[in-house]
Design an enzyme around this catalytic site. Structure first.
Site, short mmCIF file in Angstrom:
data_model
loop_
_atom_site.label_atom_id
_atom_site.label_comp_id
_atom_site.label_asym_id
_atom_site.label_seq_id
_atom_site.Cartn_x
_atom_site.Cartn_y
_atom_site.Cartn_z
N ARG A 93 8.42 8.68 -40.17
CA ARG A 93 8.40 9.33 -41.48
C ARG A 93 9.30 10.57 -41.50
NH1 ARG A 93 5.38 6.32 -38.71
NH2 ARG A 93 4.05 8.04 -38.06
N CYS B 71 -2.09 10.29 -41.91
CA CYS B 71 -0.76 10.78 -41.47
C CYS B 71 -0.29 11.70 -42.58
CB CYS B 71 0.22 9.62 -41.30
SG CYS B 71 1.93 10.19 -41.05
#
Lengths: 235, 235
Positions: free
Chosen positions: A46, A80
């Site tokens: 990410r 997350c």
């Protein structure tokens, strides 16, 4: 049924699940919340994507989201923080509510009457660059402070160490960076990457009461949400 | 992708997932095995069903199995020893291989050349009554020994304490029952209910090297199986 869009990283998902279970009032298995969990470890990095250096993680996250939806999830969590950069795009593609980790933290801080305080943020480069905590907490009356550039590089190094299984080395670094944020005027420090509580779980002393655990706050919000609606009972 | 038919109990599933992750050679999230996990906490009590006192858990387990299959699982594990009473019936309903927790243990013991030894079994009343360890280990050249009736009642009480979150009380009981099996001539003692490693994780001293953890052995078998076939890559 709680859906967990996880695997980012996998041990952070395990930590989140443990926090859901520990925050559920239960005397036997059947009192616990049903969960369906996708540990979607192949979702591309990410932070790399936010910093324009990597593949787009959205397709893989959407794939996991659709599997959770098909499995009957009625409420979804993403353990997350960095993945929350895509929260809006994910939420737009499903009618199932996706609880936001920063909103859960802001709700908890607001309940304690802590508006106006400055929250230190230990997070990935991606979370910091995307302003995930800064913008969402500012709307709720909190300021944020992050480590300086060299401190942030250390935080990122520690997060990678946790993902590689070297928790002890990460603990030393994160302890130092958290202390620095406190010394710089933060009343509390958010462990704003789900790998960080794995490394700071055993911290003691003055720092301990100043640490905020958004993973735990999100888990509590999920328990409240799931217990508010009747559980699906298979048998 | 590893499918986990879990929730029996939920914390045992979390323990199993942690063991899969720790046994996977990985330097970053993307090196880890993808998992889909059904924490099917509403599956009726397995021991009660075996003792003819409760609902049949098979329909709820089949429901979870079908969800794992639809999610793309290529290998399935059930981190509940007692649920293995229905292993044959579950396996008959899916083409996806379901690894058997006792076979994984027997394989590990055989690799170490320990055939002929007597393995103590700390398990639920259901697992003991159904002969899940006794029959499967006997075929592979091992003998089993269980606690006497009052000891078995204590083991069952300890397992329920773990499920209710009272791990410390369970540790004391299980430690004593494991010691008794060793004193009775068992070279090793299998923690043959997935709740038991949660209570005996921190045990030290002479008992520690004698404890066998089928949860960990099953996790290792799953890692080997999943790494032997190419992982599904979404992006």
């Amino acid at each position: 049924m709680l859906g967990v869009l996880g695997g980012m990283g996998p041990m952070a998902t395990v930590d989140f699940m443990g926090k859901v279970i520990r925050n559920t009032p239960a005397a036997c298995d059947q009192d616990h919340i049903e969960m369906v969990v996708c540990s979607a470890t192949s979702v591309p990095d990410r932070t790399a994507a936010i910093l324009d250096r990597g593949c787009d993680p959205l397709p893989a996250m959407l794939d996991a989201l659709k599997r959770l939806e098909r499995s009957g999830a009625t409420c979804i969590a993403i353990p997350c923080n960095t993945a929350h950069h895509w929260h809006g795009e994910l939420q737009a593609r499903t009618a199932v509510p996706i609880l936001h980790i920063v909103d859960a933290l802001a709700d908890a801080l607001t309940e304690r009457g802590q508006q106006g305080t400055t929250i230190g943020v230990l997070a990935t480069d991606g979370t910091v660059r995307a302003g995930i905590y800064q913008r969402r907490l500012a709307k709720r009356g909190f300021s944020c402070a992050m480590p300086d550039a060299s401190g942030q590089a250390e935080v990122m190094r520690a997060i990678r160490l946790v993902k590689a299984g070297d928790v002890d080395a990460a603990t030393t670094i994160l302890n130092r960076e958290a202390q620095a944020l406190v010394a710089g005027g933060c009343s509390q420090v958010a462990m704003a990457c789900t790998e960080i509580p794995l490394a700071l779980a055993a911290v003691t002393g003055e720092l301990k009461p100043r640490l905020l655990d958004p993973t735990d706050t999100l888990a509590r919000a999920c328990v409240r949400s799931c217990l508010a609606v009747p559980q699906r009972r298979v048998a």
